[in-house]
Design a protein around this motif. Structure first.
Motif, PDB file in Angstrom:
ATOM      1  N   ARG A 106      -9.143  33.629   9.571  1.00  0.00           N
ATOM      2  CA  ARG A 106     -10.047  34.098   8.525  1.00  0.00           C
ATOM      3  C   ARG A 106     -11.481  34.250   9.030  1.00  0.00           C
ATOM      4  NH1 ARG A 106      -8.279  32.706   3.051  1.00  0.00           N
ATOM      5  NH2 ARG A 106     -10.448  32.206   2.576  1.00  0.00           N
ATOM      6  N   SER A 107     -11.863  33.446  10.018  1.00  0.00           N
ATOM      7  CA  SER A 107     -13.247  33.475  10.503  1.00  0.00           C
ATOM      8  C   SER A 107     -13.443  34.407  11.704  1.00  0.00           C
ATOM      9  CB  SER A 107     -13.711  32.062  10.871  1.00  0.00           C
ATOM     10  OG  SER A 107     -12.865  31.496  11.853  1.00  0.00           O
ATOM     11  N   TYR A 108     -12.361  34.987  12.211  1.00  0.00           N
ATOM     12  CA  TYR A 108     -12.481  35.891  13.359  1.00  0.00           C
ATOM     13  C   TYR A 108     -12.433  37.345  12.864  1.00  0.00           C
ATOM     14  CZ  TYR A 108     -12.030  32.000  16.604  1.00  0.00           C
ATOM     15  OH  TYR A 108     -12.252  30.839  17.321  1.00  0.00           O
ATOM     16  N   ILE A 109     -13.461  37.719  12.151  1.00  0.00           N
ATOM     17  CA  ILE A 109     -13.450  38.974  11.406  1.00  0.00           C
ATOM     18  C   ILE A 109     -13.585  40.213  12.293  1.00  0.00           C
ATOM     19  CG2 ILE A 109     -14.342  37.893   9.310  1.00  0.00           C
ATOM     20  CD1 ILE A 109     -17.111  38.993  10.076  1.00  0.00           C
ATOM     21  N   HIS A 110     -13.917  40.034  13.587  1.00  0.00           N
ATOM     22  CA  HIS A 110     -14.107  41.189  14.459  1.00  0.00           C
ATOM     23  C   HIS A 110     -12.831  41.590  15.196  1.00  0.00           C
ATOM     24  CE1 HIS A 110     -18.376  41.099  13.709  1.00  0.00           C
ATOM     25  NE2 HIS A 110     -18.453  39.838  14.103  1.00  0.00           N
ATOM     26  N   LEU A 111     -11.747  40.892  14.974  1.00  0.00           N
ATOM     27  CA  LEU A 111     -10.507  41.208  15.680  1.00  0.00           C
ATOM     28  C   LEU A 111      -9.997  42.604  15.310  1.00  0.00           C
ATOM     29  CD1 LEU A 111      -8.567  37.819  15.506  1.00  0.00           C
ATOM     30  CD2 LEU A 111      -9.460  38.946  17.559  1.00  0.00           C
ATOM     31  N   ARG A 112      -9.535  43.322  16.341  1.00  0.00           N
ATOM     32  CA  ARG A 112      -8.991  44.667  16.136  1.00  0.00           C
ATOM     33  C   ARG A 112      -7.521  44.764  16.548  1.00  0.00           C
ATOM     34  NH1 ARG A 112     -14.003  47.806  19.128  1.00  0.00           N
ATOM     35  NH2 ARG A 112     -15.697  46.778  17.950  1.00  0.00           N
ATOM     36  N   TYR A 113      -7.097  43.927  17.491  1.00  0.00           N
ATOM     37  CA  TYR A 113      -5.720  43.956  17.990  1.00  0.00           C
ATOM     38  C   TYR A 113      -5.158  42.535  17.924  1.00  0.00           C
ATOM     39  CZ  TYR A 113      -7.860  48.099  20.086  1.00  0.00           C
ATOM     40  OH  TYR A 113      -8.558  49.254  20.287  1.00  0.00           O
ATOM     41  N   VAL A 114      -4.095  42.356  17.159  1.00  0.00           N
ATOM     42  CA  VAL A 114      -3.545  41.015  16.951  1.00  0.00           C
ATOM     43  C   VAL A 114      -2.037  41.036  17.165  1.00  0.00           C
ATOM     44  CG1 VAL A 114      -3.123  39.196  15.252  1.00  0.00           C
ATOM     45  CG2 VAL A 114      -5.367  40.301  15.354  1.00  0.00           C
ATOM     46  N   ASP A 115      -1.568  40.125  18.034  1.00  0.00           N
ATOM     47  CA  ASP A 115      -0.139  39.937  18.257  1.00  0.00           C
ATOM     48  C   ASP A 115       0.217  38.494  17.905  1.00  0.00           C
ATOM     49  OD1 ASP A 115       2.470  39.730  19.077  1.00  0.00           O
ATOM     50  OD2 ASP A 115       2.159  40.609  21.065  1.00  0.00           O
ATOM     51  N   ILE A 116       0.906  38.323  16.762  1.00  0.00           N
ATOM     52  CA  ILE A 116       1.331  36.989  16.314  1.00  0.00           C
ATOM     53  C   ILE A 116       2.858  36.928  16.262  1.00  0.00           C
ATOM     54  CG2 ILE A 116      -0.751  36.361  15.032  1.00  0.00           C
ATOM     55  CD1 ILE A 116       0.579  37.500  12.497  1.00  0.00           C
ATOM     56  N   SER A 117       3.518  37.721  17.085  1.00  0.00           N
ATOM     57  CA  SER A 117       4.968  37.830  17.023  1.00  0.00           C
ATOM     58  C   SER A 117       5.679  36.607  17.578  1.00  0.00           C
ATOM     59  CB  SER A 117       5.433  39.082  17.770  1.00  0.00           C
ATOM     60  OG  SER A 117       4.977  39.061  19.104  1.00  0.00           O
ATOM     61  N   GLU A 118       6.940  36.461  17.140  1.00  0.00           N
ATOM     62  CA  GLU A 118       7.840  35.409  17.604  1.00  0.00           C
ATOM     63  C   GLU A 118       7.258  34.006  17.380  1.00  0.00           C
ATOM     64  OE1 GLU A 118       9.714  36.374  21.421  1.00  0.00           O
ATOM     65  OE2 GLU A 118       8.935  38.402  21.137  1.00  0.00           O
ATOM     66  N   ASN A 119       6.831  33.802  16.153  1.00  0.00           N
ATOM     67  CA  ASN A 119       6.423  32.480  15.697  1.00  0.00           C
ATOM     68  C   ASN A 119       7.272  32.110  14.478  1.00  0.00           C
ATOM     69  OD1 ASN A 119       4.040  31.477  17.361  1.00  0.00           O
ATOM     70  ND2 ASN A 119       3.372  33.560  16.905  1.00  0.00           N
ATOM     71  N   HIS A 120       6.795  31.194  13.654  1.00  0.00           N
ATOM     72  CA  HIS A 120       7.551  30.770  12.462  1.00  0.00           C
ATOM     73  C   HIS A 120       6.735  31.015  11.194  1.00  0.00           C
ATOM     74  CE1 HIS A 120      10.000  29.097  15.533  1.00  0.00           C
ATOM     75  NE2 HIS A 120       9.291  28.002  15.718  1.00  0.00           N
ATOM     76  N   LEU A 121       5.991  32.096  11.166  1.00  0.00           N
ATOM     77  CA  LEU A 121       5.060  32.355  10.071  1.00  0.00           C
ATOM     78  C   LEU A 121       5.781  32.850   8.821  1.00  0.00           C
ATOM     79  CD1 LEU A 121       2.304  34.162  12.134  1.00  0.00           C
ATOM     80  CD2 LEU A 121       2.256  31.792  11.327  1.00  0.00           C
ATOM     81  N   THR A 122       5.353  32.325   7.688  1.00  0.00           N
ATOM     82  CA  THR A 122       5.833  32.799   6.386  1.00  0.00           C
ATOM     83  C   THR A 122       4.692  33.404   5.568  1.00  0.00           C
ATOM     84  OG1 THR A 122       5.483  30.617   5.392  1.00  0.00           O
ATOM     85  CG2 THR A 122       7.668  31.073   6.303  1.00  0.00           C
ATOM     86  N   ASP A 123       3.466  33.221   6.031  1.00  0.00           N
ATOM     87  CA  ASP A 123       2.287  33.678   5.288  1.00  0.00           C
ATOM     88  C   ASP A 123       1.300  34.305   6.265  1.00  0.00           C
ATOM     89  OD1 ASP A 123       0.134  34.077   3.623  1.00  0.00           O
ATOM     90  OD2 ASP A 123      -0.401  31.949   3.464  1.00  0.00           O
TER      91      ASP A 123
END
Length: 338
Positions: A87-104
Motif C-alpha cells: 500500500r505504501s509503495y505507490i510508485h510501483l509499475r511492474y509487480v510479480d506476486i505469482s506462485e504464493n498463497h494470496l487470497t487478497d
C-alpha cells in the motif's frame, strides 16, 4: 501489413507448441495439487521490508519527475499470504506476486501507476480491483477465480485468466475495456461464449472448456484469432459475416461430424488457416478437398498448405455443383407455357 504477413504469426507447428505448453502446465498444476494435499492451511507469511529490498529493481523518475523510486517488484515463490505492505509503495509499475498463497490483493488498489501485473498461481477467488488507469497487462492464471466481474481498466490490453473455475463470462464492459485485444480463458469451465462482447478484441483463447457451440461473438469485427480446441463443439452456427477479420480458427479435438457444417464458415472472408484435427469429420474420404470446396479462401488446413492443383480441382468441383444446381432449378420450373 498484408493478410499473408499476418498469417506468419501462426506458425505451422503452433498447435504442437500449444500442446507442449499444456503438458508443462499440467505438470506444474499436479505439483501444486501435491502441495495442497500436504497442507490446506498455510502459515501466515506477510510481505516484509527485507523481501521488498531483495525484490525491488529498475530505478526510475517518479511521475512528477522530481524524485526517483524503484518501480519493479518481484516476490514470487515466497509463500506469501499478505501483501498489505504494498500500500505504501505507490510508485510501483511492474509487480510479480505469482506462485504464493494470496487470497487478497486489495493492497494493489493503491498502485495507481501500475502497468504490468502477474499474480499467477495463488488462491485468488476474484480478479476484481479498483480501476487502475495505466494497467496494460494483467495475468491471474491458475487461481480459484469463479467470475470475470470487477475488471474495468481502460488501458488493459492483455488479460490472462487461464486455468481458473469460470463458468460464465459476465461484467466485461466494452465501454470500459476499450483497449483489450487479447483475452485468455483456456482451461476454465466455460459452458457458453456469451458475455464476450468486446469489439476491439483480436485474440480469443477458449480451449479446454465445456463449450458446445459459438454464440454471442457476432460483433467481434476485429477478431483475428479464435482458439476453441478441446471443447465439445458439434455445430458451426454462430459465425457471422461481421467477424470479417477472423484469419485463424482452431477447432481441434471437438465433435464436428458433418463436413456440411463448414459451409457456415463461408461468410468469413479472411479465414486463411483452419485446424480440424481430432474431429469425427476428418475420418471422411477427401475431407481436405471437400473443405476447400466449401471454403475457397483457405490457405492451410490443419498443418498443410493447399497446393495449386488442390485449388484447381476444388474450383472444378465447385463449378460442376453450380451447374447441377442451375439445371435442377430449371427442371423445377418446367417448360415455358404458351
Amino acid at each position: 501489413m498484408s493478410d499473408e504477413d499476418d498469417l506468419e504469426d501462426f506458425e505451422p507447428d503452433q498447435d504442437d507448441l500449444e500442446r507442449e505448453e499444456d503438458e508443462k502446465e499440467t505438470e506444474w498444476e499436479d505439483d501444486r495439487k501435491e502441495e495442497e494435499d500436504v497442507s490446506e492451511e498455510w502459515l501466515p507469511t506477510p510481505l516484509t521490508e527485507d523481501m521488498m529490498k531483495e525484490g525491488l529493481s529498475l530505478l526510475c523518475k517518479t511521475g512528477n519527475g522530481l524524485a526517483h523510486a524503484y518501480v519493479k517488484l518481484e516476490v514470487k515463490e515466497r509463500e506469501l499470504t499478505d501483501i498489505h505492505l504494498l500500500r505504501s509503495y505507490i510508485h510501483l509499475r511492474y509487480v510479480d506476486i505469482s506462485e504464493n498463497h494470496l487470497t487478497d490483493m486489495s493492497a494493489l488498489n493503491h498502485l495507481t501507476h501500475l502497468l504490468w501485473l502477474k499474480a499467477d498461481g495463488n488462491r485468488l477467488r476474484s480478479a476484481q480491483l479498483n480501476e487502475l488507469p495505466y494497467l496494460q497487462i494483467a495475468s491471474f492464471a491458475y487461481n480459484q477465480i469463479t467470475d470475470t466481474e470487477g475488471i474495468s481498466h481502460p488501458r488493459l490490453s492483455i488479460l490472462n485468466l487461464k486455468g481458473n473455475h469460470i463458468r460464465l463470462v459476465t461484467g466485461l464492459d466494452p465501454e470500459k475495456l476499450i483497449s483489450l485485444h487479447t483475452l485468455e480463458l483456456r482451461a476454465n469451465q466455460l459452458e457458453s461464449t456469451m458475455g464476450i462482447n468486446l469489439p476491439m478484441l483480436k485474440n480469443l483463447f477458449l480451449a479446454q472448456n465445456m463449450l458446445k457451440k459459438v454464440e454471442g461473438l457476432e460483433n467481434l469485427k476485429n477478431l483475428t484469432t479464435l482458439h476453441l480446441r478441446d471443447n465439445q463443439v458439434d455445430t458451426l452456427d454462430g459465425f457471422s459475416e461481421e467477424m470479417k477479420s477472423l484469419q485463424y480458427l482452431n477447432l481441434r479435438g471437438n465433435m464436428i461430424s458433418n463436413l456440411q457444417e463448414l459451409t457456415k464458415l463461408r461468410n468469413l472472408p479472411k479465414l486463411r488457416a483452419l485446424v480440424l484435427l481430432d474431429n469425427p469429420c476428418t475420418d471422411e474420404n477427401d475431407y481436405r478437398q471437400e473443405a476447400l470446396v466449401h471454403m475457397p479462401q483457405l490457405e492451410r488446413l490443419d498443418k498443410e498448405f493447399f497446393e495449386e492443383e488442390d485449388r484447381a480441382e476444388a474450383n472444378e468441383i465447385r463449378q460442376r455443383m453450380k451447374e447441377e444446381q442451375e439445371q435442377d432449378a430449371e427442371a423445377d420450373i418446367g417448360p415455358d407455357q404458351p
